[in-house]
Scaffold this motif. Sequence first.
Motif, PDB file in Angstrom:
ATOM      1  N   ILE A 154    -119.222 -26.822 -10.571  1.00  0.00           N
ATOM      2  CA  ILE A 154    -118.769 -25.819  -9.606  1.00  0.00           C
ATOM      3  C   ILE A 154    -117.244 -25.670  -9.723  1.00  0.00           C
ATOM      4  O   ILE A 154    -116.572 -26.561 -10.246  1.00  0.00           O
ATOM      5  N   PRO A 155    -116.706 -24.519  -9.260  1.00  0.00           N
ATOM      6  CA  PRO A 155    -115.256 -24.338  -9.277  1.00  0.00           C
ATOM      7  C   PRO A 155    -114.572 -25.413  -8.412  1.00  0.00           C
ATOM      8  O   PRO A 155    -115.182 -25.923  -7.480  1.00  0.00           O
ATOM      9  N   PRO A 156    -113.333 -25.779  -8.716  1.00  0.00           N
ATOM     10  CA  PRO A 156    -112.459 -25.191  -9.746  1.00  0.00           C
ATOM     11  C   PRO A 156    -112.712 -25.743 -11.151  1.00  0.00           C
ATOM     12  O   PRO A 156    -112.035 -25.337 -12.091  1.00  0.00           O
ATOM     13  N   LEU A 157    -113.677 -26.661 -11.285  1.00  0.00           N
ATOM     14  CA  LEU A 157    -113.941 -27.235 -12.607  1.00  0.00           C
ATOM     15  C   LEU A 157    -114.362 -26.148 -13.590  1.00  0.00           C
ATOM     16  O   LEU A 157    -113.913 -26.124 -14.732  1.00  0.00           O
ATOM     17  N   SER A 158    -115.256 -25.263 -13.179  1.00  0.00           N
ATOM     18  CA  SER A 158    -115.669 -24.136 -14.028  1.00  0.00           C
ATOM     19  C   SER A 158    -115.042 -22.865 -13.469  1.00  0.00           C
ATOM     20  O   SER A 158    -115.389 -22.424 -12.374  1.00  0.00           O
ATOM     21  N   ALA A 159    -114.120 -22.298 -14.228  1.00  0.00           N
ATOM     22  CA  ALA A 159    -113.250 -21.222 -13.728  1.00  0.00           C
ATOM     23  C   ALA A 159    -113.989 -19.926 -13.403  1.00  0.00           C
ATOM     24  O   ALA A 159    -113.581 -19.179 -12.518  1.00  0.00           O
ATOM     25  N   ASN A 160    -115.102 -19.654 -14.119  1.00  0.00           N
ATOM     26  CA  ASN A 160    -115.798 -18.385 -13.935  1.00  0.00           C
ATOM     27  C   ASN A 160    -116.960 -18.476 -12.953  1.00  0.00           C
ATOM     28  O   ASN A 160    -117.833 -17.625 -12.934  1.00  0.00           O
ATOM     29  N   GLY A 161    -116.960 -19.521 -12.152  1.00  0.00           N
ATOM     30  CA  GLY A 161    -118.032 -19.679 -11.172  1.00  0.00           C
ATOM     31  C   GLY A 161    -118.919 -20.854 -11.514  1.00  0.00           C
ATOM     32  O   GLY A 161    -118.736 -21.518 -12.547  1.00  0.00           O
ATOM     33  N   PRO A 162    -119.912 -21.156 -10.673  1.00  0.00           N
ATOM     34  CA  PRO A 162    -120.802 -22.290 -10.915  1.00  0.00           C
ATOM     35  C   PRO A 162    -121.580 -22.115 -12.224  1.00  0.00           C
ATOM     36  O   PRO A 162    -121.911 -20.991 -12.624  1.00  0.00           O
ATOM     37  N   THR A 163    -121.856 -23.205 -12.892  1.00  0.00           N
ATOM     38  CA  THR A 163    -122.656 -23.157 -14.128  1.00  0.00           C
ATOM     39  C   THR A 163    -123.849 -24.100 -14.014  1.00  0.00           C
ATOM     40  O   THR A 163    -123.785 -25.107 -13.299  1.00  0.00           O
TER      41      THR A 163
ATOM     42  N   ILE B 115    -126.053 -18.778  -7.237  1.00  0.00           N
ATOM     43  CA  ILE B 115    -126.046 -19.902  -8.179  1.00  0.00           C
ATOM     44  C   ILE B 115    -125.872 -21.204  -7.409  1.00  0.00           C
ATOM     45  O   ILE B 115    -126.555 -22.197  -7.677  1.00  0.00           O
ATOM     46  N   THR B 116    -124.970 -21.185  -6.427  1.00  0.00           N
ATOM     47  CA  THR B 116    -124.719 -22.388  -5.623  1.00  0.00           C
ATOM     48  C   THR B 116    -125.973 -22.821  -4.882  1.00  0.00           C
ATOM     49  O   THR B 116    -126.257 -24.031  -4.765  1.00  0.00           O
ATOM     50  N   ASN B 117    -126.757 -21.861  -4.401  1.00  0.00           N
ATOM     51  CA  ASN B 117    -128.002 -22.192  -3.693  1.00  0.00           C
ATOM     52  C   ASN B 117    -128.967 -22.944  -4.609  1.00  0.00           C
ATOM     53  O   ASN B 117    -129.640 -23.889  -4.189  1.00  0.00           O
ATOM     54  N   ILE B 118    -129.044 -22.503  -5.888  1.00  0.00           N
ATOM     55  CA  ILE B 118    -129.924 -23.177  -6.852  1.00  0.00           C
ATOM     56  C   ILE B 118    -129.425 -24.599  -7.100  1.00  0.00           C
ATOM     57  O   ILE B 118    -130.203 -25.563  -7.113  1.00  0.00           O
TER      58      ILE B 118
END
Length: 473
Positions: free
Chosen positions: A172-181, A136-139
């Motif tokens: 991206i974390p830590p803003l979104s707790a369940n991983g990148p959105t 997800i981070t790569n995208i």
Amino acid sequence: MENDSIHNENNLIPRYNVLKFNFSDEEKLILEELRENLIDLAISEKMSSFNEELILKDIIRFLENRLQNRFDYDYKENLARNMLKELIGYGEISSLIEDDNLEEIMVIGINKPVFVYHRKYGMMETDLVFDDEEKITNIIDSIARETNRRIDQQSPILDARLSNGSRVNATIPPLSANGPTITIRKFKKDPLTIVDLIRYNTLNSEMASFLWLCVDGLGVKPANIIVSGGTSSGKTTLLNALSIFINPMERIITIEDTLELQIPHNHIIRMEARTVNIENQGEITIEDLVKNSLRQRPDRIIVGEVRGKEAITLFTALNTGHSGFGTLHANNSRETITRLTNAPMNVPKIMISSIDFIIMEKRIYRSDGISYRRITEIAEVTGMEEGTIQLSKLFQWDSERDEFKNLTIVSKTLEEMANLKGVHISKLNEEWKRRQLVLNYLVKNNISCQKDISDILETYYLNPDYVLNKIGV
């Protein structure tokens, strides 16, 4: 024809199967090697974008050397194209971005399905699940690089626009707790026209022809309009559709946070606000662009969304003879006025009278999750009494019958137009009916292409009797 990727299976949320290319273990190793080479190239050359054709040729050469004679050229070329999507495209969500039937793509973290909002079937769950945060981070990094934006621990939110016009928000974390959105709002390649909206019963031809008459203004009083409603209620789509009624002789300037409007007009300047770049510099706000537009001799200023200090600048322009459109988030016409006259917009009440109409649009959800849009009311701003802005409802949607009621007894805007034109109000009512006949003809004959509608409307401006004779009136 139904899309093979869609399966209902009697589930509450229908299933959407994503087209995927499955790489072998060896191909995955090659892909990672190519990714590292590409990152090194981007850093050394300080590149923010890539020449896709050149990179595709380089990947094919790389595969020919690595795989040698084990596979034919067609296989290597297909593999190279899929690797290119992974490297500088949008990875596993590329096919979703390419599907024009999708309105929204929602990646909600790792080990959870990606959701999409389909234009016909509503919310759908896909069979795509990211089990690795890095994918997800790569995208997200690819989008940030493409749009020259920054996203990191100090700036964990990304707002951007893809080259195809889609609007992107990523966290991206830590803003979104369940991983990148990632949330991607997509727009149709061919935007809906006023004929489409009439056919979908978003409004009827009587309302559309009234708005045509008022937007055009017969050359003496083009109406100023605020389209108001909730998120995803269709405000931009309606604004886009109404813009076809703007006289071809006018000069239009559009101002948006993210370019969404696709106005079928020759004399148009499209302006887009800019957030800070990776050096935290270069911000240009909507207010900056509205102020600048006043130096560009506009006939019509269209602001994609009015929500801040730019409102006063826009209303100052409307009060000094310019015409304008805008959209705003509100639930009804009275709330629209309240939002405009309070922080952060703070438009003085005396300036509100420069608006002629507030059009309310709403997205209605059925029990099966499918949604549709309706214009729930068209209200006219008639003045101010004892410090209160006066509104008169001209049209209202009847939700029980799913039909529209004409409540018009008299329209202040039409009266002013008649006075400026030097004709009796009855002449404008006759013109309203004639234009309704033209729109009915377009709907009946399914003439919904923007260019075809524009051609007929331009001919009508030049010779209305000719058009009326051609359609058999």
